[in-house]
Design an enzyme around this catalytic site. Sequence first.
Site, short mmCIF file in Angstrom:
data_model
loop_
_atom_site.label_atom_id
_atom_site.label_comp_id
_atom_site.label_asym_id
_atom_site.label_seq_id
_atom_site.Cartn_x
_atom_site.Cartn_y
_atom_site.Cartn_z
N ASN A 151 37.93 -30.30 -39.86
CA ASN A 151 37.75 -29.00 -39.24
C ASN A 151 36.51 -28.32 -39.81
O ASN A 151 36.39 -28.14 -41.02
CB ASN A 151 38.99 -28.14 -39.52
CG ASN A 151 38.92 -26.85 -38.72
OD1 ASN A 151 39.29 -26.81 -37.56
ND2 ASN A 151 38.41 -25.81 -39.36
N ARG A 177 -1.21 -31.52 1.33
CA ARG A 177 -0.38 -30.39 1.74
C ARG A 177 0.65 -29.98 0.69
O ARG A 177 1.24 -28.91 0.77
CB ARG A 177 0.31 -30.71 3.08
CG ARG A 177 -0.66 -30.73 4.25
CD ARG A 177 -0.07 -31.39 5.50
NE ARG A 177 -0.17 -32.86 5.44
CZ ARG A 177 0.21 -33.67 6.44
NH1 ARG A 177 0.72 -33.16 7.54
NH2 ARG A 177 0.09 -34.99 6.31
N TYR A 207 26.13 -24.86 -36.19
CA TYR A 207 25.11 -25.84 -35.85
C TYR A 207 25.36 -27.11 -36.66
O TYR A 207 25.31 -27.10 -37.90
CB TYR A 207 23.68 -25.33 -36.14
CG TYR A 207 22.69 -26.47 -36.00
CD1 TYR A 207 22.56 -27.13 -34.78
CD2 TYR A 207 21.94 -26.94 -37.09
CE1 TYR A 207 21.71 -28.22 -34.64
CE2 TYR A 207 21.09 -28.02 -36.96
CZ TYR A 207 20.98 -28.66 -35.74
OH TYR A 207 20.15 -29.73 -35.59
N LYS A 215 23.78 -31.95 -32.44
CA LYS A 215 22.67 -32.86 -32.11
C LYS A 215 22.81 -34.09 -32.98
O LYS A 215 23.06 -33.98 -34.17
CB LYS A 215 21.34 -32.16 -32.39
CG LYS A 215 20.14 -32.95 -31.93
CD LYS A 215 18.94 -32.76 -32.83
CE LYS A 215 19.14 -33.44 -34.16
NZ LYS A 215 18.01 -33.37 -35.07
N GLY A 265 3.53 -37.23 15.12
CA GLY A 265 2.91 -37.88 16.28
C GLY A 265 3.90 -37.88 17.45
O GLY A 265 5.10 -38.05 17.25
N THR A 300 -3.52 -44.37 7.63
CA THR A 300 -2.32 -45.20 7.48
C THR A 300 -2.55 -46.65 7.90
O THR A 300 -1.96 -47.57 7.32
CB THR A 300 -1.14 -44.60 8.27
OG1 THR A 300 -1.59 -44.20 9.57
CG2 THR A 300 -0.56 -43.38 7.57
N ARG A 337 23.40 -31.43 -27.68
CA ARG A 337 22.05 -31.99 -27.52
C ARG A 337 22.11 -33.52 -27.64
O ARG A 337 23.17 -34.08 -27.94
CB ARG A 337 21.11 -31.34 -28.54
CG ARG A 337 20.84 -29.87 -28.17
CD ARG A 337 20.15 -29.14 -29.28
NE ARG A 337 18.93 -29.81 -29.70
CZ ARG A 337 18.36 -29.64 -30.90
NH1 ARG A 337 18.93 -28.83 -31.79
NH2 ARG A 337 17.27 -30.29 -31.20
N LYS A 376 2.53 -36.91 -4.12
CA LYS A 376 3.76 -36.41 -3.50
C LYS A 376 4.92 -37.39 -3.64
O LYS A 376 6.07 -36.98 -3.79
CB LYS A 376 3.45 -36.06 -2.04
CG LYS A 376 4.16 -36.80 -0.98
CD LYS A 376 3.79 -36.30 0.39
CE LYS A 376 3.18 -37.39 1.22
NZ LYS A 376 2.88 -36.97 2.59
N ARG A 380 29.44 -20.26 -54.37
CA ARG A 380 29.10 -18.89 -53.98
C ARG A 380 29.23 -18.00 -55.21
O ARG A 380 29.84 -18.39 -56.22
CB ARG A 380 30.05 -18.40 -52.89
CG ARG A 380 31.48 -18.34 -53.32
CD ARG A 380 32.42 -17.98 -52.19
NE ARG A 380 33.78 -17.90 -52.67
CZ ARG A 380 34.86 -18.20 -51.96
NH1 ARG A 380 34.74 -18.66 -50.74
NH2 ARG A 380 36.06 -18.06 -52.48
C1 UD1 Z 1 2.47 -39.83 9.96
C2 UD1 Z 1 2.21 -40.42 11.36
C3 UD1 Z 1 2.87 -39.56 12.41
C4 UD1 Z 1 4.37 -39.44 12.12
C5 UD1 Z 1 4.62 -38.93 10.69
C6 UD1 Z 1 6.08 -39.04 10.36
C7 UD1 Z 1 0.05 -41.58 11.29
C8 UD1 Z 1 -1.38 -41.53 11.65
N1 UD1 Z 1 0.78 -40.51 11.61
O1 UD1 Z 1 1.82 -38.56 9.92
O2 UD1 Z 1 2.71 -40.13 13.70
O3 UD1 Z 1 4.98 -38.57 13.07
O4 UD1 Z 1 3.87 -39.71 9.75
O5 UD1 Z 1 6.39 -38.52 9.10
O6 UD1 Z 1 0.50 -42.57 10.76
N2 UD1 Z 1 -1.02 -42.88 3.29
C9 UD1 Z 1 -1.68 -43.88 2.62
N3 UD1 Z 1 -3.02 -44.00 2.77
C10 UD1 Z 1 -3.73 -43.21 3.59
C11 UD1 Z 1 -3.06 -42.20 4.31
C12 UD1 Z 1 -1.69 -42.06 4.13
O7 UD1 Z 1 -1.08 -44.63 1.85
O8 UD1 Z 1 -4.96 -43.41 3.71
C13 UD1 Z 1 0.45 -42.75 3.10
C14 UD1 Z 1 0.85 -41.41 2.53
O9 UD1 Z 1 0.97 -41.47 1.12
C15 UD1 Z 1 2.23 -41.19 3.19
C16 UD1 Z 1 2.15 -42.00 4.48
O10 UD1 Z 1 1.06 -42.84 4.36
O11 UD1 Z 1 3.28 -41.70 2.39
C17 UD1 Z 1 2.01 -41.12 5.71
O12 UD1 Z 1 0.84 -40.30 5.60
P1 UD1 Z 1 0.87 -38.77 5.99
O13 UD1 Z 1 -0.47 -38.22 5.73
O14 UD1 Z 1 2.03 -38.11 5.38
O15 UD1 Z 1 1.08 -38.88 7.57
P2 UD1 Z 1 1.63 -37.75 8.53
O16 UD1 Z 1 0.57 -36.76 8.78
O17 UD1 Z 1 2.94 -37.28 8.08
CA CA Z 2 4.14 -37.57 6.19
#
Ligand code: UD1
Ligand code: CA
Length: 469
Positions: free
Chosen positions: A381, A15, A370, A355, A145, A82, A337, A22, A444
């Site tokens: 000066n 996203r 410069y 610099k 969630g 997750t 700089r 990110k 000069r």
């Molecule tokens: C998640 C929660 C949601 C909560 C929200 C809060 C789950 C399924 N959902 O949704 O309930 O309200 O966060 O911000 O947990 N990540 C991994 N590996 C993966 C997938 C994700 O390491 O396979 C990491 C991502 O880098 C991120 C974190 O997990 O830092 C959360 O993933 P993200 O996709 O942002 O979850 P949300 O859709 O925000």
């Molecule tokens: Ca998230």
Amino acid sequence: MSIAGIILCAGKSTRMKSARSKVLHSVCGKPLCHWVIEKALQVCDGPIVVVVGFQADEVQKNIEGRFGARILFAQQKEQKGTADAVFTGLGALPDFHGTLLVMYGDTPALDVEKLSELCKNQHKSNCKVALLTTQHFFAADSGYGRIVRQKDGSIAKIVEEIDASEEEKKINEVNVGVYAFDADFLRQIPLKLKPSNKKNELYLTDAIALAKTHAPVVSIEIPYHESIGVNDRSDLARIEYCLYQQIVERWMLAGVTFSDSAHICVEAEVRLGQDILLEPGVQLRGKTLIANNVTIGTGSILRDTIVEEGAVIHPYSICENAHIGRNAQVGPFARLRPNSILEENAKIGNFVETKNTRFRKGSKANHLAYIGDAEVGEASNVGAGTITCNYDGFGKHKTILGDRVFIGSNSTLVAPLTIGNGAYVAAGSTVTKDVADNTLAIGRGRQENKAGYASRLRDRLKKRKETDC
Ligand code: UD1
Ligand code: CA
């Protein structure tokens, strides 16, 4: 009580619409994941594992660069959700039994006290999981969630928005994504979780319904602004705004005057003393450090710069990796700089660029110059329009000026060059040879005055114009 941590940073960041993970995007001058790791370090006394996956090398290198060997890493090969990420992290903690703080690498504004309280509550109540929730009054389409509670008020499960019924979508209490798990419970559940949802992922949130069958799930509600998770750039802007406000508030209470706080930016790693005045549009970035009684004028931008007591930075000056000494003055419209060092009472005025140069005590370049790869001795000066010719197209060369040197306006100092103590360079000189102490250098064309010549020239030109007509 032993607390370990797992921080999830492996996600694909879809996203964000970015080529970069990110968790490396900056919030108030610091990558998102650093905010989370710093907090985990304050709460956990045990090992902390960061789970990497998408852009694993970049993310790991960045974290190692900041936190060194204190952080362990686990690689999630495929981003299967997750829960899968947490199980990957657990693989790096085979011998750990105790409270496991699980956080997402995209949630930077959490409060350390609440994280500690969450872990303590899990431990004390002996539940399988304790979690943070928040009230989100615009929860529709937020992606959070939903916390589904039973009639008695206890938590039944978490349902992801994409899988929620219309009724469930109306719930305002949402999951923050921070959990204190009993590590041994988590180890037992991988086989019990199924990717039976619209995303076809293993959700960590499904672990809540399983935990509830052992003991009631404990929750702590936190304010919304602490809970913001960054999924896209509008979340990034929102969280950055909140965190900047917190930073400003903290420095105001510590004795800094912000003359227009809405338009002043102070990044997270900046450190400030007392009785500092920051005028509108000032930006203090990186590891900038400002001592007491300093004024920074409108529109000035300082990055990784040290400013000592009593110095004044006049408006619209740009300083990067510079050191500005006690009571020194800079600007307006100056550019320092990297590796520009001004000692006590030195002065760099308008439209002066420096610099890799040291100005010793009380020396000055007040206008339009410069000065690069140079050393300027005490009380010297440098006149308006002076240029150090430090570069010959191949290499950089040094210009060294002694103490009490006077460089007349519009001089060109061709490096390598040394000008001795008390020497004097006449205005408009091009200086290519070293100048000894107390010597006058003139480089000069010599001026010649021809008496009456101007009148004769005028008559001649006038006649020529008449004959042409
Ligand atoms: C998640 C929660 C949601 C909560 C929200 C809060 C789950 C399924 N959902 O949704 O309930 O309200 O966060 O911000 O947990 N990540 C991994 N590996 C993966 C997938 C994700 O390491 O396979 C990491 C991502 O880098 C991120 C974190 O997990 O830092 C959360 O993933 P993200 O996709 O942002 O979850 P949300 O859709 O925000
Ligand atoms: Ca998230």
